[in-house]
Write an enzyme that holds these catalytic residues in place. Structure first.
Site, mmCIF file in Angstrom:
data_model
loop_
_atom_site.group_PDB
_atom_site.id
_atom_site.type_symbol
_atom_site.label_atom_id
_atom_site.label_comp_id
_atom_site.label_asym_id
_atom_site.label_seq_id
_atom_site.Cartn_x
_atom_site.Cartn_y
_atom_site.Cartn_z
ATOM 1 N N CYS A 337 -28.711 -26.270 17.944
ATOM 2 C CA CYS A 337 -28.367 -27.107 16.784
ATOM 3 C C CYS A 337 -28.054 -28.569 17.137
ATOM 4 C CB CYS A 337 -27.220 -26.517 15.974
ATOM 5 S SG CYS A 337 -26.753 -24.864 16.377
ATOM 6 N N ARG A 366 -26.168 -18.332 27.860
ATOM 7 C CA ARG A 366 -24.740 -18.110 27.632
ATOM 8 C C ARG A 366 -24.219 -17.158 28.686
ATOM 9 N NH1 ARG A 366 -25.032 -17.346 21.065
ATOM 10 N NH2 ARG A 366 -26.096 -19.313 20.708
ATOM 11 N N GLN A 384 -34.201 -18.061 20.904
ATOM 12 C CA GLN A 384 -33.949 -17.903 19.471
ATOM 13 C C GLN A 384 -35.144 -18.407 18.677
ATOM 14 O OE1 GLN A 384 -30.380 -20.378 19.347
ATOM 15 N NE2 GLN A 384 -29.203 -18.563 18.807
ATOM 16 N N ASP A 386 -35.263 -20.245 16.212
ATOM 17 C CA ASP A 386 -34.272 -21.071 15.543
ATOM 18 C C ASP A 386 -34.920 -22.069 14.583
ATOM 19 O OD1 ASP A 386 -31.673 -21.655 15.136
ATOM 20 O OD2 ASP A 386 -31.290 -22.548 17.103
ATOM 21 N N HIS A 388 -33.462 -25.378 11.736
ATOM 22 C CA HIS A 388 -32.384 -26.049 11.003
ATOM 23 C C HIS A 388 -32.998 -26.819 9.848
ATOM 24 C CE1 HIS A 388 -30.590 -25.240 14.960
ATOM 25 N NE2 HIS A 388 -29.583 -24.868 14.190
ATOM 26 N N LYS A 472 -22.101 -17.970 4.530
ATOM 27 C CA LYS A 472 -23.338 -17.460 5.142
ATOM 28 C C LYS A 472 -23.764 -16.133 4.539
ATOM 29 C CE LYS A 472 -21.004 -14.941 8.797
ATOM 30 N NZ LYS A 472 -21.050 -14.353 10.105
ATOM 31 N N HIS A 518 -28.582 -23.203 9.150
ATOM 32 C CA HIS A 518 -29.077 -22.586 10.392
ATOM 33 C C HIS A 518 -29.683 -21.243 9.995
ATOM 34 C CE1 HIS A 518 -25.981 -24.864 12.899
ATOM 35 N NE2 HIS A 518 -25.405 -24.858 11.718
#
Ligand code: ZN
Ligand code: ZN
Length: 649
Positions: A337, A366, A384, A386, A388, A472, A518
């Site tokens: 992000c 991580r 991911q 991912d 945005h 969310k 997200h």
């Protein structure tokens, strides 16, 4: 008399001091028999707690999650008692209920426990259960609680009590056993009719590697023997479908000690599968107006300080990269992000250009403790899917709906048809905990709830579960074994646009803050493939599976024809292989079955003469001799029946 409001809004009147179980009896004898747990004014109470004021009461049975949790929490007391009887002198620590059963972390001192001891523990637990002992809560002063456990030389419980406030400490007694406990129990031990110790594992006290190592004893219990039998059957089935086992058998991925724990290596078949999943999503995303971006695997520390992730997750979560130059601090990126915020900041936008939808298959890193690592579901490096979305507040409603459409398209194309959703909103009691204006929160929460309603989704609204930076929606899917997985979160964010000073020019010519969404329908490629493996047992949808058909020549003289068949498969865009080894067809079929290949195409004399192939489906169904064209049509029809096009579902 007091007034008790039931979940359906009905109010019943009872004398002061009535217990939840008595209220249940007032409704029906059957309900009273089945009630195992209760909440009064949204606080967990015992089924025998006297109710002294007006309030709302919810009664739970085994069919409710809350009922199961209470059942299993109570069973952990029984497990602990059984262990204390069988292994005198052990130190009990904590023993919570979990999604499937419960565990107790125990310092076994000089004793050791292994699988061969399970039957004795189960027998002792059942003996206790049959005693129909009631669970009785009592308040204890901090001093008394401490001295009780000091007498028992249990430094673990002493440590737990030291962190509790005087006046809020309670013990639970049943039979001859006492435990520190906050409460919420089944009426008595007698309703536990089946009890199984599942396994033992190492666990650190308080999850800290530097503190004593304990033994975690996992168990499960049921109100009916038959339910235990069913559960054990499911466990067996789950073992067969374990993605770590299937991943190896199907040659999808591997791990290497040299490369490092928790860092998956994708083998060619796995990489091809992953690529197909990525292309599938990319195609749908393109239709939905997303643009692909690429960002590096590292970022300056300052980036994560700006995003707030550094302060929130602590420096231990970030893996530093050392460079030759002094004072330079780079970190391996734990999320995409912040990078995407800076991509947004690369140029000014007017409201006419929004929404901007930036997507990236971004690999993040991580740190997970080695004990927490598990196949592809808990790893240290993962990718991911991912994206945005940066939009105006007015656009949020429409954007949210479109993200739901895309997520549902992904889930249903991959055979996850049984799903629910959870909408997490603010806790109305503590509005100060959240950033962003109340008006915007109201807009966003309404947008999410409307979208879920409009899509006729089965969802629940959970107050207090929203992140401090926005509401969310989470998808929960049920897999083929009935296990629930959280998959695909859609998160509204007011925080990062603020922290990165993101703006756009509005129709009023003023500068405004966009809202950020997200979203990642797969979550991560690693976890998703693991889930898909366990859901399908390795029988992937035909459009996705790495090899769709294998050509099996009966003998050496059919090999040339087999190669010709392979060529025509390639021309029809069917992913096929030839098994040209000099093995019997029987053996080749068995191995192709093991590999879970959807179609086996057998070619011998007859097929060669007639220019056909004999088609056998995975699982044994014989489809007979067909022309290559007829087979190709069959494959295409099957693919089209599962893989719809996005926006044509
Ligand atoms: Zn308890
Ligand atoms: Zn994000």
């Amino acid at each position: 008399m007091i007034n008790i409001t039931l979940p359906d809004g009905k109010i019943v009147t009872h004398p002061k001091g009535v217990t939840p179980i008595e209220v249940a009896r007032g409704i029906s004898e059957g309900l009273a028999r089945n009630v195992i747990s209760a909440r009064f004014n949204n606080r967990k109470v015992e089924t025998v707690t006297p109710l002294e004021t007006d309030g709302s009461l919810v009664l739970y049975t085994w069919n409710d999650e809350e009922g199961k949790k209470t059942f299993w929490h109570s069973s952990s007391h029984v497990l602990a008692q059984a262990l204390e009887i069988l292994y005198p002198g052990i130190k009990l620590t904590i023993g919570p209920a979990i999604d499937n059963g419960f565990y107790y972390d125990v310092d076994f001192m000089d004793h050791t426990v292994s699988e061969k001891d399970f039957p004795a523990i189960e027998a002792k637990a059942m003996e206790i259960a049959r005693g129909k002992h009631e669970f009785k809560m009592r308040e204890v002063s901090k001093a008394d609680a401490l001295s009780y456990y000091e007498d028992h030389e249990n430094q673990y419980k002493v440590e737990l009590i030291e962190n509790l406030e005087d006046g809020e400490i309670t013990f639970c007694d049943h039979d001859t056993f006492t435990d520190l406990c906050r409460g919420g129990h089944i009426p008595n031990t007698g309703i536990i009719k089946a009890f199984k110790v599942l396994n033992v594992a190492g666990a650190y006290w308080r999850g800290d590697e530097n503190r004593p190592q304990l033994t975690r004893v996992y168990g499960i219990s049921f109100p009916k023997q038959k339910e235990l039998t069913n559960y054990l059957h499911l466990l067996e089935e789950a073992k067969k479908r374990d993605h770590r086992k299937l991943g190896k058998e199907l040659e999808l991925f591997t791990f290497s000690q040299k490369v490092g724990q928790g860092l998956p290596l994708w083998l060619p078949k796995g990489a091809a599968l992953r690529e197909r999943l990525e292309n599938f999503l990319k195609k749908a995303q393109k239709k939905a107006g997303y643009e692909m971006v690429v960002s590096p695997h590292i970022g300056q520390k300052e980036l994560y300080v700006t995003s707030g992730h550094y302060a929130k997750y602590g420096e231990d979560s970030f893996q530093p990269i050392h460079t030759p130059k002094q004072d330079e601090e780079f970190l391996l990126k734990p999320m995409n992000c912040p990078h995407h915020c800076e991509i947004y900041n690369a140029k000014p936008y007017s409201y006419r250009e929004l929404p901007k939808r930036f997507a990236e298959f971004g690999t993040v890193y991580r740190y997970e403790q080695s004990g927490e690592l598990h196949g592809l579901t808990r790893v240290r490096g993962f990718t991911q899917d991912d994206a945005h979305i940066f939009c105006t507040h007015e656009q949020l409603d429409q954007e949210f709906k479109e993200v739901i459409d895309l997520s549902l398209y992904v889930l249903t194309s991959l055979g996850f048809d049984d799903y629910t959703a959870q909408v997490s909103v603010r806790d109305p009691e503590t509005p100060e905990k959240y950033i962003g204006s109340v008006g915007n929160w109201e807009l966003a929460e309404a947008a999410i709830i409307n979208a879920a309603r409009e899509k006729e989704m089965n969802f629940e609204i959970v107050p207090g579960e929203a992140a401090f930076y926005g509401p969310k929606l989470d998808f929960m899917v049920k897999d083929a074994l009935g296990r629930k997985w959280q998959l695909g979160t859609i998160q509204v964010d007011y925080n990062l646009p603020e922290r990165f000073d993101l703006t756009y020019k509005g129709s009023d010519n003023e500068s405004h803050r966009p809202v950020m969404i997200h979203r990642a329908p797969f979550g991560s490629m690693e976890r998703f493939v693991a889930l898909l493996l366990e859901h399908t047992g390795g029988n992937f949808p035909l459009w996705l599976t790495p090899v769709q058909a294998i050509v099996l020549p009966v003998s050496e003289k059919h090999e040339k024809y087999a190669q010709k068949v392979l060529k025509s498969m390639e021309n029809c865009e069917i992913r096929a292989l030839v098994d040209a080894r000099s093995e019997t067809v029987g053996k080749k079929i068995r191995e192709a079955e093991m590999q879970k290949l959807p179609f086996m195409l057998i070619v011998g004399d007859q097929e060669m003469d007639q220019g056909t192939i004999s088609v056998r489906r995975h699982g044994g169904e014989d489809l007979g001799a067909r022309s290559v064209e007829a087979f190709s049509d069959l494959v295409k029809n099957e693919i089209n029946s599962t893989l719809k096009r996005f926006k044509e579902v």
